[in-house]
Design a protein around this motif. Structure first.
Motif, mmCIF file in Angstrom:
data_model
loop_
_atom_site.group_PDB
_atom_site.id
_atom_site.type_symbol
_atom_site.label_atom_id
_atom_site.label_comp_id
_atom_site.label_asym_id
_atom_site.label_seq_id
_atom_site.Cartn_x
_atom_site.Cartn_y
_atom_site.Cartn_z
ATOM 1 N N LEU A 141 0.298 -2.203 1.539
ATOM 2 C CA LEU A 141 -0.611 -3.113 2.234
ATOM 3 C C LEU A 141 -2.068 -2.826 1.886
ATOM 4 N N PHE A 142 -2.417 -1.560 1.739
ATOM 5 C CA PHE A 142 -3.793 -1.213 1.386
ATOM 6 C C PHE A 142 -4.190 -1.794 0.030
ATOM 7 N N SER A 143 -3.226 -1.936 -0.875
ATOM 8 C CA SER A 143 -3.550 -2.324 -2.254
ATOM 9 C C SER A 143 -3.172 -3.746 -2.622
ATOM 10 N N VAL A 144 -2.304 -4.381 -1.829
ATOM 11 C CA VAL A 144 -1.750 -5.668 -2.256
ATOM 12 C C VAL A 144 -2.707 -6.831 -1.994
ATOM 13 N N PHE A 145 -3.653 -6.654 -1.074
ATOM 14 C CA PHE A 145 -4.606 -7.723 -0.806
ATOM 15 C C PHE A 145 -5.704 -7.753 -1.869
ATOM 16 N N GLN A 146 -6.353 -8.907 -1.971
ATOM 17 C CA GLN A 146 -7.513 -9.084 -2.863
ATOM 18 C C GLN A 146 -7.150 -8.880 -4.337
ATOM 19 N N LEU A 147 -5.944 -9.249 -4.696
ATOM 20 C CA LEU A 147 -5.505 -9.070 -6.092
ATOM 21 C C LEU A 147 -5.991 -10.189 -6.999
#
Length: 604
Positions: free
Chosen positions: A22-28
């Motif tokens: 969740l920390f990394s999957v947004f704003q891709l």
């Protein structure tokens, strides 16, 4: 421990896996970076052999990431979030494996803190969100460490570690080498340290006999690696590291904040002294091993960069970073008091809070927005008209902006780096009848180029750039509107009769605070010559030179009236002064008229 607590403990690694994702999957969906666009262009090959020759060999990195991009884009397309998705998955496995390793060595508290930190620091999140050979290096390093400790300190039978553990460790070593050479270097360091903990003839035979696995697995890549090693470094843009590189690296890792780093160290130290138990000898040994794994890649990279070719960057130390973090959090100790538990809770939540709420992390702020630059080029081409617009760019490849451009744009020049390029730019500007110029800068730029453009097109209609000057500029013809000049502390007038000597006077501006300035130089020559404007930035107290620039005025010659007009941006800090003067290095004869130097606040 009750049944509910046991259930939570069993689920915790998987909850951390989800949280890491969740920390990394947004704003891709932010714009591809320069390196990602390079990888995408190199992935457009007719077959796999062409990919290895023209997509991998010339890059300087091992093949794994490029192969992933090659097949993934063929199957699922090349939009930003799609291309990055297989790399983001590494964030979940990193969170899970870091918890398992931390719990195995130092207990659940150090493990939880370790997993939260590595999952929610800007530095790690950003590299999880890049389609580059970094993301998967972290879970591979952590998995290798887990199997390293299974072999060196087996839990079931101390004298007989499992053959399976040896095999997995060797396969992971090969996987590390296929992802990044610093990841492979770490794998070699881990294998060498393992040799000091092998006991018994059986285990030595297993260790030596199975060492052929990573060698055989990497053998197909050897020719490419040998070719890449001949290149040496990563190009002229990277300089040798400073003596305090490791300290600056730690600041960079902790969200580029000295205060945050010191607070974390302070709170961990407080928890250490709150703990009343003495560390076991095994605990001290584990810490020593982690410190060796963290520091050795840095030391090797630093020495190689000094004596061979610069390779040391923050990102290449990503793979050894987990062991430095776990070393730090291993000092947390037992949480016996309510106060220590409160401090621990603050530590756990401080990482995501600092990253997302205080620093307001967004990946686009760490890289150039190619998509926005292309949208600007398309928009102004359509609104102003093709006949009135001159397009210029400074780039690594013409394909990068083309990936985002909707219109068929013809750029008059694609790179402005050397003397020949500057001469070509001058000729383009002198011959152009266009009323507008846009300038797309997508790699480190010669500052002369934008100054030359502004001398012919004085009005800056739009400027969207980063601190390095990369980005988008829109210029137009017209009479510049110069803001009121800043009062000059001291100024002297020069005698501008026949200029056969070096000019030694000009304007000196003393700054008592940090300030951004534009320096306007305007004059008229009676003939083209080799005169230069010199900007000499000095310490106001000692008068020692800090930085010195020389701007050849021949690049700013106007075809009709010999007018020289240039604007030079400069930033002054407290206790600095700027001296500006004309220099006639070849002692030529020429006359100067209408000489003017003005200082004014930079308007962005």
């Amino acid at each position: 421990m009750n049944r509910f607590s046991e259930s939570i403990l069993r689920l915790l690694p998987y909850l951390l896996f989800i949280l890491g994702l969740l920390f990394s999957v947004f704003q891709l969906n932010y714009s591809f970076t320069n390196d990602e666009l390079s990888a995408l262009m190199r992935a457009q090959q007719p077959d796999f052999n062409a990919l290895l020759l023209d997509g991998v060999k010339i890059d300087g990195h091992p093949a794994a990431a490029q192969i992933i991009i090659y097949f993934w884009t063929q199957w699922f397309g090349n939009t930003e979030w799609v291309v990055r998705l297989p790399f983001v998955l590494a964030s979940g496995f990193t969170a899970l494996l870091s918890f398992k390793l931390g719990k195995r060595l130092f207990g659940i508290h150090a493990a939880l803190l370790f997993s939260m930190a590595i999952s929610s620091l800007e530095f790690t999140i950003y590299h999880f969100q890049l389609a580059r050979p970094y993301a998967w290096g972290l879970p591979i390093a952590l998995a290798s460490a887990l199997y390293w400790f299974k072999i060196a300190f087996p839990e079931v039978n101390p004298k007989k570690p499992k053959v399976f553990d040896f095999v997995v460790f060797m396969v992971l070593s090969a996987a590390a080498a296929y992802h990044h050479y610093f990841s492979g270097l770490l794998a070699i360091i881990m294998a060498l340290t393992l040799a000091f903990f092998i006991r018994g003839k059986r285990n030595w035979l297993l260790f030596l006999g199975l060492s052929f696995i990573p060698i055989l697995l990497f053998l197909p890549h050897l020719e490419i690696t040998l070719y890449q090693l001949k290149i040496g470094g990563v190009g002229n843009w990277l300089s040798a590291p400073s003596n305090n590189f490791i300290w600056l690296h730690l600041i960079h890792v902790f969200n580029q904040s000295v205060a945050f780093l010191l607070v974390i160290i302070g709170l961990v130290t407080l928890l250490y002294f709150q703990s009343k138990h003495k560390p076991k000898s095994e605990n001290i040994l584990f810490k020593t091993i982690l410190l060796i794994w963290f520091l050795t890649p840095y030391i090797i990279g630093h020495l190689y960069s000094l004596y061979r070719s610069p390779v040391l960057q923050d990102r290449v130390l990503l793979f050894s970073l987990p062991f430095g973090l776990l070393f730090l959090f291993s000092f947390v100790g037992n949480l016996k008091t309510p106060f220590s538990k409160l401090i621990f809770l603050i530590l756990v939540v401080s990482f995501p809070i600092h990253t997302f709420l205080i620093k307001k992390y967004h990946p686009q702020t760490r890289s150039l927005n190619f998509r926005q630059i292309a949208q600007n080029v398309d928009h102004f081409q359509s609104s102003i008209g093709e006949d009135s617009m001159l397009h210029l760019q400074h780039c690594n490849s013409t394909l990068y902006l083309k990936h985002y451009l909707k219109n068929d744009i013809s750029f008059e020049i694609n790179e402005i780096s050397n003397e020949s390029d500057l001469q070509q730019l001058q000729m383009i500007l002198l011959q152009s009848n266009c009323q507008w110029v846009d300038y797309a800068v997508t790699k480190p730029v010669n500052r002369l180029s934008s100054m030359m453009i502004q001398s012919h097109y004085p009005i800056i209609e739009l400027k969207q750039t980063d601190e390095m000057g990369d980005g988008y500029y829109l210029f137009k013809k017209g009479k510049p509107s110069i803001p009121a000049t800043i009062p000059v502390v001291s100024a002297t007038k020069s005698n501008f009769s026949m200029a056969n000597i070096e000019f030694e006077s000009g304007i000196e501006f003393l700054s008592s605070s940090t300030i951004k300035l534009n320096v306007l130089v305007q004059l008229r020559f009676d003939s083209i010559n080799h005169a230069e404007v010199v900007y000499d930035l000095r310490n106001a107290t000692s008068d020692e030179s800090i930085e010195w620039w020389s701007i050849p005025l021949k690049y700013f010659w106007q075809k009709d009236n010999g007018l020289i007009y240039t604007v030079f941006p400069v930033q002054l800090y407290a206790n600095q002064k700027l001296k500006i003067y004309l220099w006639n290095p070849q002692k030529e004869n020429f006359n100067i008229q209408n000489y003017k130097i003005a200082l004014y606040n930079e308007t962005l």
